[in-house]
Structures are given as structure tokens and as C-alpha cells.
Design a protein around this motif. Sequence first.
Motif, mmCIF file in Angstrom:
data_model
loop_
_atom_site.group_PDB
_atom_site.id
_atom_site.type_symbol
_atom_site.label_atom_id
_atom_site.label_comp_id
_atom_site.label_asym_id
_atom_site.label_seq_id
_atom_site.Cartn_x
_atom_site.Cartn_y
_atom_site.Cartn_z
ATOM 1 N N GLN A 27 -4.441 -3.634 -5.550
ATOM 2 C CA GLN A 27 -3.120 -3.633 -6.180
ATOM 3 C C GLN A 27 -2.359 -2.340 -5.900
ATOM 4 O OE1 GLN A 27 -3.756 -4.322 -10.354
ATOM 5 N NE2 GLN A 27 -4.972 -6.168 -9.999
ATOM 6 N N THR A 28 -3.058 -1.222 -5.950
ATOM 7 C CA THR A 28 -2.354 0.057 -5.877
ATOM 8 C C THR A 28 -2.213 0.593 -4.470
ATOM 9 O OG1 THR A 28 -4.427 1.221 -6.332
ATOM 10 C CG2 THR A 28 -2.997 0.743 -8.217
ATOM 11 N N ALA A 29 -2.728 -0.107 -3.485
ATOM 12 C CA ALA A 29 -2.459 0.311 -2.109
ATOM 13 C C ALA A 29 -0.975 0.193 -1.777
ATOM 14 C CB ALA A 29 -3.291 -0.520 -1.135
ATOM 15 N N GLN A 30 -0.305 -0.770 -2.395
ATOM 16 C CA GLN A 30 1.089 -1.038 -2.017
ATOM 17 C C GLN A 30 2.054 0.106 -2.358
ATOM 18 O OE1 GLN A 30 1.864 -3.442 0.068
ATOM 19 N NE2 GLN A 30 -0.354 -3.772 -0.004
ATOM 20 N N PRO A 31 1.990 0.717 -3.547
ATOM 21 C CA PRO A 31 2.881 1.858 -3.790
ATOM 22 C C PRO A 31 2.624 3.033 -2.841
ATOM 23 C CG PRO A 31 2.029 1.009 -5.860
ATOM 24 C CD PRO A 31 1.266 0.326 -4.779
ATOM 25 N N ALA A 32 1.375 3.265 -2.493
ATOM 26 C CA ALA A 32 1.067 4.337 -1.546
ATOM 27 C C ALA A 32 1.641 4.004 -0.176
ATOM 28 C CB ALA A 32 -0.444 4.544 -1.453
ATOM 29 N N ALA A 33 1.480 2.750 0.247
ATOM 30 C CA ALA A 33 2.036 2.331 1.535
ATOM 31 C C ALA A 33 3.554 2.461 1.542
ATOM 32 C CB ALA A 33 1.621 0.889 1.832
ATOM 33 N N ALA A 34 4.193 2.078 0.434
ATOM 34 C CA ALA A 34 5.655 2.176 0.356
ATOM 35 C C ALA A 34 6.118 3.619 0.457
ATOM 36 C CB ALA A 34 6.143 1.549 -0.953
ATOM 37 N N ALA A 35 5.398 4.543 -0.186
ATOM 38 C CA ALA A 35 5.772 5.959 -0.123
ATOM 39 C C ALA A 35 5.671 6.490 1.301
ATOM 40 C CB ALA A 35 4.876 6.770 -1.058
ATOM 41 N N LEU A 36 4.652 6.072 2.023
ATOM 42 C CA LEU A 36 4.492 6.514 3.415
ATOM 43 C C LEU A 36 5.575 5.904 4.307
ATOM 44 C CD1 LEU A 36 0.629 6.267 3.481
ATOM 45 C CD2 LEU A 36 1.911 8.341 4.072
ATOM 46 N N ARG A 37 5.889 4.635 4.094
ATOM 47 C CA ARG A 37 6.943 4.003 4.898
ATOM 48 C C ARG A 37 8.300 4.623 4.612
ATOM 49 N NH1 ARG A 37 3.966 -1.061 3.543
ATOM 50 N NH2 ARG A 37 2.800 -1.625 5.414
ATOM 51 N N ASP A 38 8.553 4.954 3.356
ATOM 52 C CA ASP A 38 9.820 5.598 3.009
ATOM 53 C C ASP A 38 9.977 6.939 3.715
ATOM 54 O OD1 ASP A 38 10.488 3.500 1.380
ATOM 55 O OD2 ASP A 38 9.963 4.512 -0.496
ATOM 56 N N ALA A 39 8.872 7.578 4.038
ATOM 57 C CA ALA A 39 8.906 8.866 4.740
ATOM 58 C C ALA A 39 8.977 8.697 6.253
ATOM 59 C CB ALA A 39 7.683 9.696 4.369
ATOM 60 N N GLY A 40 9.020 7.450 6.723
ATOM 61 C CA GLY A 40 9.196 7.207 8.149
ATOM 62 C C GLY A 40 7.934 6.867 8.911
ATOM 63 N N PHE A 41 6.826 6.668 8.205
ATOM 64 C CA PHE A 41 5.572 6.339 8.870
ATOM 65 C C PHE A 41 5.376 4.828 8.902
ATOM 66 C CE2 PHE A 41 4.924 10.601 7.151
ATOM 67 C CZ PHE A 41 4.422 11.278 8.260
ATOM 68 N N SER A 42 4.715 4.357 9.935
ATOM 69 C CA SER A 42 4.245 2.975 9.923
ATOM 70 C C SER A 42 2.840 2.973 9.325
ATOM 71 C CB SER A 42 4.232 2.380 11.334
ATOM 72 O OG SER A 42 3.333 3.080 12.166
ATOM 73 N N VAL A 43 2.499 1.890 8.663
ATOM 74 C CA VAL A 43 1.252 1.836 7.902
ATOM 75 C C VAL A 43 0.487 0.580 8.267
ATOM 76 C CG1 VAL A 43 0.214 1.737 5.600
ATOM 77 C CG2 VAL A 43 2.273 3.110 5.984
ATOM 78 N N ARG A 44 -0.790 0.735 8.531
ATOM 79 C CA ARG A 44 -1.666 -0.424 8.661
ATOM 80 C C ARG A 44 -2.819 -0.256 7.683
ATOM 81 N NH1 ARG A 44 -5.580 -0.311 13.946
ATOM 82 N NH2 ARG A 44 -5.953 1.929 14.093
ATOM 83 N N THR A 45 -3.368 -1.362 7.273
ATOM 84 C CA THR A 45 -4.420 -1.349 6.255
ATOM 85 C C THR A 45 -5.747 -1.785 6.857
ATOM 86 O OG1 THR A 45 -2.840 -1.826 4.501
ATOM 87 C CG2 THR A 45 -5.149 -2.285 4.030
ATOM 88 N N VAL A 46 -6.785 -1.044 6.523
ATOM 89 C CA VAL A 46 -8.143 -1.371 6.957
ATOM 90 C C VAL A 46 -8.936 -1.866 5.760
ATOM 91 C CG1 VAL A 46 -10.341 -0.363 7.687
ATOM 92 C CG2 VAL A 46 -8.259 0.171 8.945
ATOM 93 N N LEU A 47 -9.435 -3.078 5.871
ATOM 94 C CA LEU A 47 -10.363 -3.651 4.903
ATOM 95 C C LEU A 47 -11.613 -4.070 5.667
ATOM 96 C CD1 LEU A 47 -7.891 -5.929 2.941
ATOM 97 C CD2 LEU A 47 -9.169 -4.058 1.929
ATOM 98 N N GLY A 48 -12.676 -4.269 4.969
ATOM 99 C CA GLY A 48 -13.885 -4.749 5.626
ATOM 100 C C GLY A 48 -14.576 -5.772 4.759
ATOM 101 N N VAL A 49 -15.409 -6.582 5.375
ATOM 102 C CA VAL A 49 -16.148 -7.574 4.591
ATOM 103 C C VAL A 49 -17.267 -6.910 3.795
ATOM 104 C CG1 VAL A 49 -15.606 -9.467 6.149
ATOM 105 C CG2 VAL A 49 -17.652 -8.094 6.567
ATOM 106 N N ASP A 50 -17.689 -5.735 4.249
ATOM 107 C CA ASP A 50 -18.673 -4.932 3.532
ATOM 108 C C ASP A 50 -18.492 -3.487 3.973
ATOM 109 O OD1 ASP A 50 -19.882 -4.735 6.075
ATOM 110 O OD2 ASP A 50 -21.328 -6.319 5.626
ATOM 111 N N ALA A 51 -19.320 -2.585 3.440
ATOM 112 C CA ALA A 51 -19.141 -1.165 3.730
ATOM 113 C C ALA A 51 -19.321 -0.861 5.217
ATOM 114 C CB ALA A 51 -20.118 -0.336 2.900
ATOM 115 N N ASP A 52 -20.308 -1.476 5.846
ATOM 116 C CA ASP A 52 -20.549 -1.206 7.262
ATOM 117 C C ASP A 52 -19.371 -1.652 8.122
ATOM 118 O OD1 ASP A 52 -23.015 -0.109 6.726
ATOM 119 O OD2 ASP A 52 -24.145 -1.943 7.171
ATOM 120 N N ASP A 53 -18.831 -2.821 7.801
ATOM 121 C CA ASP A 53 -17.686 -3.329 8.557
ATOM 122 C C ASP A 53 -16.455 -2.457 8.326
ATOM 123 O OD1 ASP A 53 -16.294 -5.326 10.180
ATOM 124 O OD2 ASP A 53 -15.311 -5.904 8.300
ATOM 125 N N ALA A 54 -16.238 -2.058 7.073
ATOM 126 C CA ALA A 54 -15.100 -1.198 6.770
ATOM 127 C C ALA A 54 -15.194 0.132 7.513
ATOM 128 C CB ALA A 54 -15.018 -0.958 5.264
#
Length: 305
Positions: A27-54
Motif C-alpha cells: 500500500q505504501t509503496a505508491q506515495p514513495a513512488a509518487a514523490a520520486l516521480r514528482d522529482a523527475g525520476f522514473s520508477v520501477r518496482t521489484v517484487l519477488g515470489v519469495d526472498a530468493d527471487d526478490a
Amino acid sequence: MTGTADAVAREITLFVNPTAGRGRGAQTAQPAAAALRDAGFSVRTVLGVDADDALRRARAAVDEGTGALVAVGGDGLVNLALQAVAGTSTPLGVVAVGTGNDFARALSFPVRDPGAAGRIAAGALLAGRVREVDLGRVGGHWFGGVLASGFDSRVNDRGNRMRLPAGRFKYDLAILAELAAFQPIPYRMRLDDGPEREIAATLVAVGNGTSYGGGMKICADARFDDGLLDVTVVGDCSRATLLRVSPRVYAGTHLSHPKVSTYRAKKITLEAPDITAYVDGEPLGALPLTAECVPGAVRVLVPEG
């Protein structure tokens, strides 16, 4: 070529634990992503199916030249992120939305305010504001906070085996159960290249940072920039003494108790039977082990001041 490199550096990777803080990570990844985009950065998100994959995905982002890896979660996710960025030039950002957040607190990051944390990361990137921070290392595994062994790690072991009750109460019950069964632990400890010491202790904590467990300042005098690990040994003490001293850990005043000894070293070797070590709240493995401090091992995007 320069333009391509600049474009990659402007892309920031959010490293997200969707289960941190009872679901707050996603849920809270989105406000952080918005703050970075507002500063001019592009943002991608990394998720994993488990810790090793992440971790594999996070390391790939670092290898590809991401401008920063921003960990969104608690101390466990920060620990996972350290495995990807330690020893590289890629800076680490921290959006603390977990239950403990000890690493973030020690570096004066806001806790459970992802928008503010995202703005800090963006501002630090734009200003080139990074701090080189020491890390602990056991073999090839890095840690930012505290290595726990002894009574506290046995509580974690027991709590992790319990299916009910849920939440913090489970660990309160685990503490009571471990107190009832507790016997002093025979350790062998060597600091740097000094003599081996045989000690009977309740626990031995090795701190690169000051605290664990959501504010328990077990290694209250530890610093992130001194090239040393702080070692706190709680000696052989009665259950009553342990119960009296434990509340003092939150203020760090336990260090003055006569049953507590402290040391500083670049390297420590610990051996004890049937003890699991935990780092940054996560199980690492059984003793024996050797931990060392690696100065300036990670570059962290930090607040002003």
C-alpha cells in the motif's frame, strides 16, 4: 552513450515487500513512488515470489545501473536490499513501513510516512547527498543492525515455531516460556586476534547499529562510521535480574549494569551449542560464526542535517 547512462541513473528501483507491516508494504509503496516521480525520476518496482527471487531481481537492477535501490518494508527487507547494494556504488534508500524499523530510526528516517521518505530519497539523489555506512558481514552475508545470539535468539526460535497466537503477543509468550527453561549459555568468544574467552552468558549481541526488536538499544553506543562492531555481553544472571534489567534496554541504560560487559572490535568469533544467530531480525544460521565490520560498505540516501 552518456545519454543512455543518464537515463538509467534517472530510473529508481523500488524494492517492495508486500507483507511488511501487516500488508502496509504494498500500500505504501505508491506515495514513495509518487514523490520520486514528482522529482523527475522514473520508477520501477521489484517484487519477488519469495526472498530468493526478490533478491535476484534486485541484484539484476543494480547490475543494470539503476540510480538507487529504495527498500520499502522493515528491517528484514532492508537486510535483503543490503545483499544487493553492499560493496557497489548504487545508493540505498529506505522507506520504513515495517514493524521494527531499527535501521531507519538509527539514520533518522521517518517511520511509516512513505511520502516523506520518498521525498528524502529524491532530494538526496538530486543533491548527491549520501552517507557511507559501515556494515557487518558474516561470510558473504551483510547486516546493518544487530547480530543476536542467546536468550533473544531462542525467543525468536520459539516464537517462529508458534502458530498461535498471532502478532506480538506470540513473542511475549515465547519470552515467558524461555525464561522458565533458561540456563546460562557457555560461549567461546574471540575479539579480533586476541585470546579466546570462555564465558557463561545470557546473550551476546554484536552491533553495527544500536538497536533491534523495534527500539531495544542493546548496543546503545554503536556507531555506523567507526569501523568497529560493538559487543554487548549480558552475563549469567537470574531470571529476576533479567526481568528487572530488560526494560532498561529501551533507553540503553542497561549497559551500566554490573552483569553487562561491552567491547569493541573489528572482528568477533562466537561459538556456543544449539544457538541460532539472527541478523536484522532474520535467522542467519547456527553458531559458530565470525562477524567483521566492513567500513563504508554501503552508500545510503540520508535526510538533511
